[in-house]
Write a protein that holds these residues in place. Structure first.
Motif, short mmCIF file in Angstrom:
data_model
loop_
_atom_site.label_atom_id
_atom_site.label_comp_id
_atom_site.label_asym_id
_atom_site.label_seq_id
_atom_site.Cartn_x
_atom_site.Cartn_y
_atom_site.Cartn_z
N ARG B 9 125.22 60.48 -50.41
CA ARG B 9 124.85 59.49 -51.43
C ARG B 9 123.37 59.21 -51.35
N LEU B 10 122.73 59.17 -52.51
CA LEU B 10 121.30 58.83 -52.54
C LEU B 10 121.15 57.53 -53.31
N PRO B 11 120.31 56.62 -52.83
CA PRO B 11 120.12 55.37 -53.55
C PRO B 11 119.45 55.63 -54.90
N ALA B 12 119.58 54.66 -55.80
CA ALA B 12 119.03 54.83 -57.15
C ALA B 12 117.52 54.99 -57.08
N ALA B 13 117.03 55.99 -57.79
CA ALA B 13 115.58 56.11 -57.92
C ALA B 13 115.15 55.08 -58.96
N GLN B 14 113.84 54.90 -59.08
CA GLN B 14 113.35 53.87 -59.98
C GLN B 14 113.89 54.07 -61.39
N GLY B 15 114.60 53.06 -61.88
CA GLY B 15 115.10 53.13 -63.25
C GLY B 15 116.30 54.04 -63.43
N GLY B 16 116.78 54.66 -62.36
CA GLY B 16 117.91 55.60 -62.49
C GLY B 16 119.17 55.04 -61.85
N ASP B 17 120.19 55.88 -61.83
CA ASP B 17 121.45 55.48 -61.19
C ASP B 17 121.50 56.10 -59.80
N PRO B 18 122.30 55.51 -58.91
CA PRO B 18 122.48 56.17 -57.61
C PRO B 18 123.18 57.51 -57.83
N PHE B 19 122.95 58.45 -56.90
CA PHE B 19 123.48 59.79 -57.06
C PHE B 19 124.44 60.07 -55.93
N GLU B 20 125.58 60.66 -56.26
CA GLU B 20 126.49 61.06 -55.20
C GLU B 20 126.81 62.54 -55.33
N LEU B 21 126.56 63.26 -54.24
CA LEU B 21 126.94 64.67 -54.19
C LEU B 21 128.28 64.74 -53.48
N ASN B 22 129.24 65.40 -54.11
CA ASN B 22 130.55 65.51 -53.48
C ASN B 22 131.10 66.89 -53.84
N VAL B 23 130.87 67.86 -52.96
CA VAL B 23 131.28 69.23 -53.27
C VAL B 23 132.03 69.84 -52.09
N HIS B 24 132.88 70.78 -52.40
CA HIS B 24 133.55 71.55 -51.36
C HIS B 24 133.36 73.04 -51.69
N LEU B 25 132.48 73.68 -50.96
CA LEU B 25 132.20 75.09 -51.21
C LEU B 25 133.01 75.93 -50.25
#
Lengths: 229, 363
Positions: B9-25
């Motif tokens: 999980r990455l916190p929200a960048a300025q003016g953006g939404d927080p980002f969540e990477l959730n993958v299974h390769l």
């Protein structure tokens, strides 16, 4: 040369020795602190950053007073120093080294931190991915990439260490032949009405500063290689 | 064999939404391509594999070596993972020659470290394999783009990596250099048997290199599988939109014939035939998904043919490959410049849809 022969050259040699030792200490400690500040996240980082800036904004007398208290014979730190070296620190030429260190370290650390932060982080990541430890990456990748900035900043650091007055006179005093550095000797000469001596010393300090700054600016201007190059 | 479940999980960048990477390769292929738009989380996935980023949850297993396990508190340092990483712009050390770059790599490689003679032999071997022997005393700024590419791959391979990670390796290169880069990678794949993970947003690159494709969108894995399957039969409208080579038109199933293996779809009052659609019912509505390059545009009226739609031309625009025609129902087709000369002037045209290219995505 007739007028020069009567001059006591001790302040010049002392200043050079003090500045060289202070620069050596700043290069090692300052580079390490700058690396920690630019590459690590830890608690209290902002506080340390502020403490490093403090000597730049405080009057030299205030800083000198703090150091006198901190390093005096009755203080724990002064006591430790005396038990190791067998003599007190304050009012010795070694105290002038401490003063010169504090005078030049803050600017050096701030500038080196900026220089280290401007290096493309991918070079260091590349080294890590190849298996290089942090220390190996620092010595073989980070340091060589910052070498131009570091050399220029070391020269500036030396020039600044050469010129400290306020903290030196507070901490090391003005003992001719023992702790009297160049800038203190100039003050002394003016105070005692010895205008001729003051002029000669002022010219020496100015020429030394130019001789150091000129190549330092040239080094700083040399572009560092970009990642796309 | 790569098996990586990564949650970051990455916190929200300025003016953006927080980002969540959730993958299974999961891949056993020689070359796995992570395909997705920029900002989808591809590079973050690669950085988690290399150890540059620390996932919040998950487990990463590469060639029987555990790189990361959140539950067990394992996080192997990047130095110990033996992952060759090819950066965009190569990141060759600018103050070292090509040979010194390789020597630094091999002297840094995790133990067991080869002896002096073995090191020399391996560096020489790599320099020769990548046609760098005559350039070994040059610094990166004295090399051409293609030579830098070869040097960066040689440097990554000289440590005999478990895994080779490539982050948009051909971004900013012209078509000729891209093609030569693909050649290098494919011959490396054939010779050295190092599994590779390539991050790209370019479909052509994906097609050229991939055995397995993993499509990532906004931190999620949309589809994974052999490239023919993923690209010819995208599993969702989202994926088809992302790949950007399809026509997507609302359609309804009007007829299903398992005996003749046929189906009929109605779109905007006209019908076309397609292959039988298993697991669907008559009356299901969804999307017709057909690649633009599969459509054939014919002049109107001449011969009435098979499986054609009669459509009104809305606009045409010239592209590098010919002319793109957009029809009133939203369908887009590409024709060559010379074919376009024959079609010019007609307001209505016939568009032939090959039965095999018809793909239906349920709503």
């Amino acid at each position: 040369m007739g007028t020069l022969s009567g001059i006591d050259w001790f302040p010049l040699w002392l200043s050079l020795r003090v500045a060289a030792l202070a620069t050596a200490a700043v290069l090692v400690i300052g580079t390490w602190v700058a690396y920690m500040l630019s590459h690590k996240t830890f608690r209290g980082k902002d506080l340390i950053d502020s403490l490093i800036t403090l000597p730049l904004v405080l009057p030299p007398t205030v800083l000198g007073y703090y150091l006198l208290v901190l390093l005096s014979r009755s203080s724990p730190l002064g006591h430790v120093y005396e038990s190791i070296f067998g003599q007190p620190l304050v009012f010795t030429w070694q105290a002038a080294v401490v003063a010169a260190f504090l005078h030049s370290a803050p600017l050096f650390i701030k500038a080196v931190r900026a220089a280290l932060e401007s290096i493309d982080h991918r070079y260091e990541l590349a080294a890590h991915s190849l298996g290089a430890s942090e220390l190996r990456t620092f010595f073989f990748v980070t340091l060589p990439l910052a070498r131009n900035s570091l050399s220029a900043l070391a020269a500036l650091c030396f020039a600044r260490a050469l010129g400290d007055f306020g903290v030196t006179i507070m901490l090391a005093g003005n003992i001719p032949g023992r702790t009297q550095t160049l800038s203190v000797a100039i003050y002394d000469a003016v105070e005692s009405g010895n205008g001729g001596l003051a002029r000669v010393l002022v010219i020496i300090v100015s020429l030394a500063a130019i001789a150091i700054l000129w190549p330092a600016n040239w080094l700083a201007r040399r572009t560092k290689p970009g990642i796309a190059g | 064999m790569i098996d990586a479940r990564i949650v970051k999980r990455l916190p929200a960048a300025q003016g953006g939404d927080p980002f969540e990477l959730n993958v299974h390769l999961r891949s056993e292929s020689p070359v796995t391509v992570l395909l997705g738009a920029s900002g989808a989380g591809k590079t973050l996935t690669l950085n988690c594999l290399a150890g540059f980023a620390h996932p919040d949850e998950g487990r990463i297993l590469v060639q029987d070596q555990l790189f990361f396990d959140a539950a067990a508190g394992v996080h192997l340092a990047p130095q110990k993972r033996r992952c060759g990483y090819i950066f965009q712009d190569h990141a060759l050390f600018p103050h070292m020659t090509v040979r010194q770059n390789l020597r630094f790599a091999i002297q840094s490689s995790p133990p067991p470290r080869p002896g002096r003679l073995e090191r020399h032999r391996r560096i020489q071997e790599m320099l020769e394999a990548f046609e760098l022997a005559d350039l070994s005393n040059r610094q990166p700024h004295e090399l051409s783009g293609g030579q830098k590419q070869r040097a960066s791959i040689a440097r990554a391979l000289v440590i005999q990596p478990r895994l080779l990670l490539l982050d948009e390796p051909t971004r900013g290169l012209d078509a000729r250099l891209r093609a030569s880069f693909y050649q290098i990678l494919l011959s490396t794949k054939a010779k050295l048997k190092v599994p590779m993970i390539v991050v790209t947003h370019a479909l052509d690159e994906c097609f050229e290199l991939a055995d397995t494709v993993c499509v990532i969108d906004r931190g999620r894995l949309l589809q994974t599988g052999p490239k023919e399957q993923v690209i010819a039969r995208p599993g969702s409208v989202e994926l088809a939109r992302l790949l950007g080579i399809y026509n997507l038109l609302p359609a309804e199933i009007t007829h299903l014939d398992p005996g003749r293996k046929l189906s009929r779809l109605r779109l905007a009052g006209q019908e076309i035939e397609g292959p039988y659609l298993p697991a669907t019912l008559r009356g299901d509505s969804g999307w017709l998904c057909v690649p633009r390059h599969e459509l054939k545009v014919l002049p109107y009226p001449p011969q009435a043919g098979d499986n054609q739609l009669l459509l009104e031309v809305a606009s045409s625009s010239v592209t590098a490959r010919g002319v793109q025609l957009e029809f009133a129902n939203g369908l887009v087709a590409e024709v060559s410049q010379s074919d376009y000369e024959d079609l010019r002037g007609s307001r209505e045209l016939r568009v032939a849809v090959p039965r095999g290219a018809v793909h239906f995505l349920a709503r």
